[in-house]
Design an enzyme around this catalytic site. Structure first.
Site, PDB file in Angstrom:
ATOM      1  N   THR A  13     -28.010  62.762  -2.395  1.00  0.00           N
ATOM      2  CA  THR A  13     -28.442  62.604  -2.453  1.00  0.00           C
ATOM      3  C   THR A  13     -29.700  63.077  -3.797  1.00  0.00           C
ATOM      4  O   THR A  13     -30.443  63.547  -3.261  1.00  0.00           O
ATOM      5  CB  THR A  13     -29.741  61.686  -2.171  1.00  0.00           C
ATOM      6  OG1 THR A  13     -30.541  60.582  -2.826  1.00  0.00           O
ATOM      7  CG2 THR A  13     -30.420  62.707  -0.457  1.00  0.00           C
ATOM      8  N   ASN A  15     -32.453  61.326  -3.960  1.00  0.00           N
ATOM      9  CA  ASN A  15     -34.019  60.825  -4.097  1.00  0.00           C
ATOM     10  C   ASN A  15     -34.353  61.799  -3.109  1.00  0.00           C
ATOM     11  O   ASN A  15     -33.720  61.626  -1.462  1.00  0.00           O
ATOM     12  CB  ASN A  15     -33.471  59.941  -3.419  1.00  0.00           C
ATOM     13  CG  ASN A  15     -34.592  58.331  -3.420  1.00  0.00           C
ATOM     14  OD1 ASN A  15     -35.903  59.090  -2.542  1.00  0.00           O
ATOM     15  ND2 ASN A  15     -34.934  57.496  -3.158  1.00  0.00           N
ATOM     16  N   GLY A  17     -37.265  60.692  -0.283  1.00  0.00           N
ATOM     17  CA  GLY A  17     -37.558  59.607   0.134  1.00  0.00           C
ATOM     18  C   GLY A  17     -36.421  59.519   1.360  1.00  0.00           C
ATOM     19  O   GLY A  17     -36.684  59.442   2.306  1.00  0.00           O
ATOM     20  N   ASP A  75     -26.066  54.283  -0.713  1.00  0.00           N
ATOM     21  CA  ASP A  75     -26.789  53.347  -2.098  1.00  0.00           C
ATOM     22  C   ASP A  75     -27.023  52.552  -0.671  1.00  0.00           C
ATOM     23  O   ASP A  75     -26.593  51.927  -0.060  1.00  0.00           O
ATOM     24  CB  ASP A  75     -25.198  52.738  -2.574  1.00  0.00           C
ATOM     25  CG  ASP A  75     -25.778  52.053  -3.780  1.00  0.00           C
ATOM     26  OD1 ASP A  75     -26.743  53.047  -4.811  1.00  0.00           O
ATOM     27  OD2 ASP A  75     -25.877  51.029  -4.173  1.00  0.00           O
ATOM     28  N   ASP A 159     -41.124  50.552   0.463  1.00  0.00           N
ATOM     29  CA  ASP A 159     -42.003  49.684   2.557  1.00  0.00           C
ATOM     30  C   ASP A 159     -42.781  49.009   2.213  1.00  0.00           C
ATOM     31  O   ASP A 159     -42.905  48.630   3.232  1.00  0.00           O
ATOM     32  CB  ASP A 159     -41.801  51.672   2.253  1.00  0.00           C
ATOM     33  CG  ASP A 159     -40.605  52.069   2.979  1.00  0.00           C
ATOM     34  OD1 ASP A 159     -39.770  51.841   3.176  1.00  0.00           O
ATOM     35  OD2 ASP A 159     -40.825  53.407   3.733  1.00  0.00           O
ATOM     36  N   HIS A 184     -32.589  49.989   8.045  1.00  0.00           N
ATOM     37  CA  HIS A 184     -31.220  50.011   7.547  1.00  0.00           C
ATOM     38  C   HIS A 184     -30.495  51.849   7.548  1.00  0.00           C
ATOM     39  O   HIS A 184     -29.360  52.170   7.117  1.00  0.00           O
ATOM     40  CB  HIS A 184     -30.955  49.668   5.619  1.00  0.00           C
ATOM     41  CG  HIS A 184     -32.006  50.189   5.047  1.00  0.00           C
ATOM     42  ND1 HIS A 184     -33.307  50.466   5.588  1.00  0.00           N
ATOM     43  CD2 HIS A 184     -31.953  50.514   3.759  1.00  0.00           C
ATOM     44  CE1 HIS A 184     -33.955  51.307   4.876  1.00  0.00           C
ATOM     45  NE2 HIS A 184     -33.204  51.097   3.787  1.00  0.00           N
ATOM     46  N   ARG A 185     -31.826  52.109   7.158  1.00  0.00           N
ATOM     47  CA  ARG A 185     -30.702  53.828   6.625  1.00  0.00           C
ATOM     48  C   ARG A 185     -30.796  54.912   8.576  1.00  0.00           C
ATOM     49  O   ARG A 185     -29.902  55.581   8.461  1.00  0.00           O
ATOM     50  CB  ARG A 185     -31.957  54.849   6.323  1.00  0.00           C
ATOM     51  CG  ARG A 185     -31.658  56.498   5.549  1.00  0.00           C
ATOM     52  CD  ARG A 185     -32.088  56.715   4.600  1.00  0.00           C
ATOM     53  NE  ARG A 185     -31.297  55.853   3.347  1.00  0.00           N
ATOM     54  CZ  ARG A 185     -33.147  55.083   2.868  1.00  0.00           C
ATOM     55  NH1 ARG A 185     -33.770  54.840   3.336  1.00  0.00           N
ATOM     56  NH2 ARG A 185     -32.213  54.997   1.506  1.00  0.00           N
TER      57      ARG A 185
HETATM   58  P1  ITT Z   1     -29.371  58.450  -5.246  1.00  0.00           P
HETATM   59  O1  ITT Z   1     -28.326  57.619  -5.866  1.00  0.00           O
HETATM   60  O2  ITT Z   1     -29.524  60.399  -5.568  1.00  0.00           O
HETATM   61  O3  ITT Z   1     -29.343  58.576  -3.953  1.00  0.00           O
HETATM   62  P2  ITT Z   1     -31.687  56.845  -5.503  1.00  0.00           P
HETATM   63  O4  ITT Z   1     -33.004  55.990  -4.771  1.00  0.00           O
HETATM   64  O5  ITT Z   1     -30.954  56.539  -7.135  1.00  0.00           O
HETATM   65  O6  ITT Z   1     -31.116  57.542  -5.224  1.00  0.00           O
HETATM   66  P3  ITT Z   1     -30.048  54.052  -5.584  1.00  0.00           P
HETATM   67  O7  ITT Z   1     -29.485  53.744  -6.547  1.00  0.00           O
HETATM   68  O8  ITT Z   1     -29.082  53.669  -3.462  1.00  0.00           O
HETATM   69  O9  ITT Z   1     -30.674  55.528  -4.453  1.00  0.00           O
HETATM   70  O10 ITT Z   1     -31.436  53.571  -5.102  1.00  0.00           O
HETATM   71  C1  ITT Z   1     -32.063  52.946  -3.505  1.00  0.00           C
HETATM   72  C2  ITT Z   1     -33.116  52.924  -4.241  1.00  0.00           C
HETATM   73  O11 ITT Z   1     -33.333  51.181  -3.175  1.00  0.00           O
HETATM   74  C3  ITT Z   1     -34.140  53.284  -3.591  1.00  0.00           C
HETATM   75  O12 ITT Z   1     -34.766  53.956  -4.959  1.00  0.00           O
HETATM   76  C4  ITT Z   1     -35.343  52.367  -3.449  1.00  0.00           C
HETATM   77  O13 ITT Z   1     -36.325  51.508  -4.886  1.00  0.00           O
HETATM   78  C5  ITT Z   1     -34.724  51.683  -2.476  1.00  0.00           C
HETATM   79  N1  ITT Z   1     -34.548  51.501  -0.908  1.00  0.00           N
HETATM   80  C6  ITT Z   1     -33.624  52.076  -0.398  1.00  0.00           C
HETATM   81  N2  ITT Z   1     -34.367  52.399   0.992  1.00  0.00           N
HETATM   82  C7  ITT Z   1     -35.446  52.004   0.929  1.00  0.00           C
HETATM   83  C8  ITT Z   1     -35.716  52.264   2.224  1.00  0.00           C
HETATM   84  O14 ITT Z   1     -35.490  53.183   2.789  1.00  0.00           O
HETATM   85  N3  ITT Z   1     -37.949  51.983   1.701  1.00  0.00           N
HETATM   86  C9  ITT Z   1     -37.405  52.004   0.498  1.00  0.00           C
HETATM   87  N4  ITT Z   1     -37.276  50.913  -0.868  1.00  0.00           N
HETATM   88  C10 ITT Z   1     -35.769  51.491  -0.095  1.00  0.00           C
END
Ligand code: ITT
Length: 201
Positions: A13, A15, A17, A75, A159, A184-185
């Site tokens: 990932t 991301n 966070g 995702d 969040d 969810h995660r």
């Molecule tokens: P990767 O694809 O590299 O993993 P990304 O941030 O682009 O990173 P996604 O396409 O899965 O990943 O987008 C997930 C988005 O959904 C994330 O950037 C947040 O905006 C939101 N999101 C997902 N889980 C969350 C959480 O636990 N708390 C808050 N926002 C969340």
């Protein structure tokens, strides 16, 4: 999984966070967790899937093929019922550079539909791949409702506007442990952990 038990797992990932939460949930698993920082030249895939599960599979396969590592990708996103499930798979790239701007967009879109409230959920689809093969997958969901204006500064992303009724707070007002216990995660990656523990014997 068949063959020799894996000793390394790439958590793919971009991301930070997400990465922080996933690391905490997989902590103590007898595997070396590696990240995209260990594979800095790897290009990112285009997230063309129509569903969280499709995008999770696409990312897991992409990074597994590119790196040769056993790879987990996820995702995730926020579905707002009053906005027909938006931003959904577009959560990361939804209107607005910053999250306060994204929250303002959501508020405007809701106002356009004559409301300022909605039930909502976070969804997290997880896929595990070895090379081009999907080894395992699952999805976790947490149900809640929007809280506008935003409240709290823990966590990441949406969040601060996600109110979890059982806690009486937004997910940005709870500790990382409290969030992981219900999120969810948390659900999805505890499933992965159990699968890997069994596969490792
Ligand atoms: P990767 O694809 O590299 O993993 P990304 O941030 O682009 O990173 P996604 O396409 O899965 O990943 O987008 C997930 C988005 O959904 C994330 O950037 C947040 O905006 C939101 N999101 C997902 N889980 C969350 C959480 O636990 N708390 C808050 N926002 C969340």
């Amino acid at each position: 999984m068949t063959g020799r038990p894996p000793t390394r797992l790439l958590v793919a990932t971009t991301n930070l966070g997400k990465l922080d939460e996933i690391r905490r949930i997989l902590d103590g698993l007898p595997m070396t967790l590696v990240t995209l920082a260990d594979h800095p030249q790897t290009p990112q895939p285009e997230e063309t899937g129509a569903t969280f599960a499709e995008n999770a599979r696409l990312k897991a396969r992409h990074y597994a093929v590119a790196t040769g590592e056993l790879t987990v990708a996820e995702d995730s996103g926020l579905q707002i019922d009053a906005l027909d499930g938006e931003p959904g798979v577009r959560s990361a790239r939804f209107n607005g550079e910053s999250y306060p701007e994204k929250f303002a967009t959501i508020q405007r879109m809701l106002a356009g539909r004559g409301t300022d409230a909605s039930t909502a959920r976070f969804v997290c689809a997880v896929a595990l791949a070895r090379n081009d093969e999907l080894a395992w997958e699952t999805t976790g969901v947490i149900e809640g409702r929007l809280h506008l204006p935003a409240r709290g500064d823990a966590g990441f992303g949406y969040d601060p506007i996600f109110y979890y009724p059982a806690y009486g707070r937004t997910l940005a007002e709870v500790s990382a442990e409290e969030k992981a216990a219900v999120s969810h995660r948390g659900q999805a990656f505890r499933g992965l952990r159990a699968y890997l523990e069994k596969a490792l014997g």
